[in-house]
Scaffold this active site. Sequence first.
Site, short mmCIF file in Angstrom:
data_model
loop_
_atom_site.label_atom_id
_atom_site.label_comp_id
_atom_site.label_asym_id
_atom_site.label_seq_id
_atom_site.Cartn_x
_atom_site.Cartn_y
_atom_site.Cartn_z
N SER A 113 0.83 -1.19 0.00
CA SER A 113 0.00 0.00 0.00
C SER A 113 0.88 1.27 0.00
O SER A 113 1.69 1.45 -0.90
CB SER A 113 -0.97 -0.05 1.18
OG SER A 113 -2.02 0.85 1.03
N ASP A 163 -9.07 -4.54 -5.74
CA ASP A 163 -8.55 -3.80 -4.59
C ASP A 163 -9.41 -2.56 -4.33
O ASP A 163 -9.68 -1.77 -5.24
CB ASP A 163 -7.10 -3.39 -4.86
CG ASP A 163 -6.37 -2.92 -3.62
OD1 ASP A 163 -7.00 -2.29 -2.74
OD2 ASP A 163 -5.16 -3.18 -3.52
N HIS A 173 -7.38 -6.08 -0.43
CA HIS A 173 -6.24 -5.16 -0.46
C HIS A 173 -4.99 -5.92 -0.04
O HIS A 173 -4.97 -6.52 1.04
CB HIS A 173 -6.52 -4.00 0.49
CG HIS A 173 -5.48 -2.93 0.49
ND1 HIS A 173 -5.04 -2.31 -0.65
CD2 HIS A 173 -4.79 -2.35 1.52
CE1 HIS A 173 -4.13 -1.39 -0.33
NE2 HIS A 173 -3.96 -1.41 0.97
#
Length: 514
Positions: free
Chosen positions: A236, A456, A484
């Site tokens: 991320s 995602d 995610h």
Amino acid sequence: MIASVTVLAVIVGLTAAAFGAVFVQRSTPTEPPDDNPINRDGRPLQPVPEVTPDGMTERPAEIDELGWDGQDVAWQPCEGGECAEVLAPLDWDDPAGPTAITLFMRKVPATQSPRLGTIFVNPGGPGGSGADFATGFDRTGLEQYDIVGWDPRGVGASTPVVCSDTDMEILFNQDSSPDDEAEREDLMQAEVNLGASCLENSGQLLENISTVDTVQDLDMLRSLVGDRRLNYYGASYGTEVGARYASMFPQTSGRLVLDSAVDITGEEEVAQSEGFQRALENFSQWCAEQEQCVLGGSAEEVMGVVTDLTVKLDSEPVSVGNRSLTQSAFVTAVAQMLYSDESVWSYLGQGVDDARNGDGQLMLAIADSYWNRNDDGSYGGLLKSFNAIRCLDEPDEGYAGADADAAAAAEVSPWAGRFMGPDYGCPSWPVAAIEDPGPIEAEGAEPILVVGTTGDSATPYENAVSMADQLGVGRLLTFEGNGHVAYGRNECVNTTIRDYFLDRVPEDETTCSA
């Protein structure tokens, strides 16, 4: 049910807190005190006080002789492995300056020979603890590597950003999608007050907590553990750290895995709200196909139930003890569950059904896990660090720009864009953004593995495509699935990443299916 809530809070807490490209939402409306002025023409910049958060200290005299990368790393046994603290300059633009900060690391040592070096890991956020992440990182097939996680500056056991829990509570008690000027004013004031409390308690740290600062810390840590090149896994926001590292230090970039890429183009082809909208539509389709789904027999019916309940909660919150599940808390909980995939979506269906039948306990517990809220009303550090880092990285276009972005998001994302509301965090921040460090490119670096998941929510798949292209040395790994962060959830993805760390670099794009 209480036990289930506790287990679920742990699951979804790891999903967002460990891997989160975090969005900000709030809960029960509570009028914030008017402690600090709102500046509608720009950020409400304030003088920086001289305060000393934990771990901030005078630069030791021996640094003059040894340099920052000449420190001794004194690893000591600790829970989950070995831990150490080292120092870094508060200001990398003035490494001979008088002030140092502390960086905390945890190492899970290699268990097989020959040892291949270190893989540094970063879980994202910004604000996630890399030290905690290291202990849970799946190292199957990577036992020849030390796994080292560090808490970036401003985070966790490193010198932390310190903010008022009271102001955190007040902020999260606002209506995140204000319906009138009074609610909008309260939301702005709560953001301003929280930012002021962070500055009051953190001082100069807030001016020296950018991604560029963290990347320079990371290169120092690489040198301190004795690695010639950086091997790295970032999830991320951690992908931005890794990509910026390759741009600043291409000659020492080794094997970098960037999983669930953020946007580095500055154009944001697909907004985060579109990712959450897409994920909610995927959930709705999945739920409609389950025999036990009580929310509807079609994706449209399920989406209608979620939307109607979201609207209803704005004026009719559900009581949960002495608190309430309001629209904003419900939106937070739904989004929290959309960080995960089908393996936990049944809890989302249960939570929505409970809430529409007057029981908000499960959804409020999920929202609390996202907020890092403890039972006593105190908060963990994740969301305190979040604005401090991103608002130093990112210029903004003020409240008017935030309102325009929210309106545009609502046009293309009828649930997520409408109910997540405007992002007033950075327009309310008391510290100016840093000067633009320039585009992220990685000419001269080794091939970089960029991973994107088609479903995602928090970092839409398109970000991975554009990141792999912009880096110039990117190798795209596509995971056709939901949730995610891909690593640890699919054997094809896991094998591709492990092979890459063992110097089997994909020649072309790779696709894995759920």
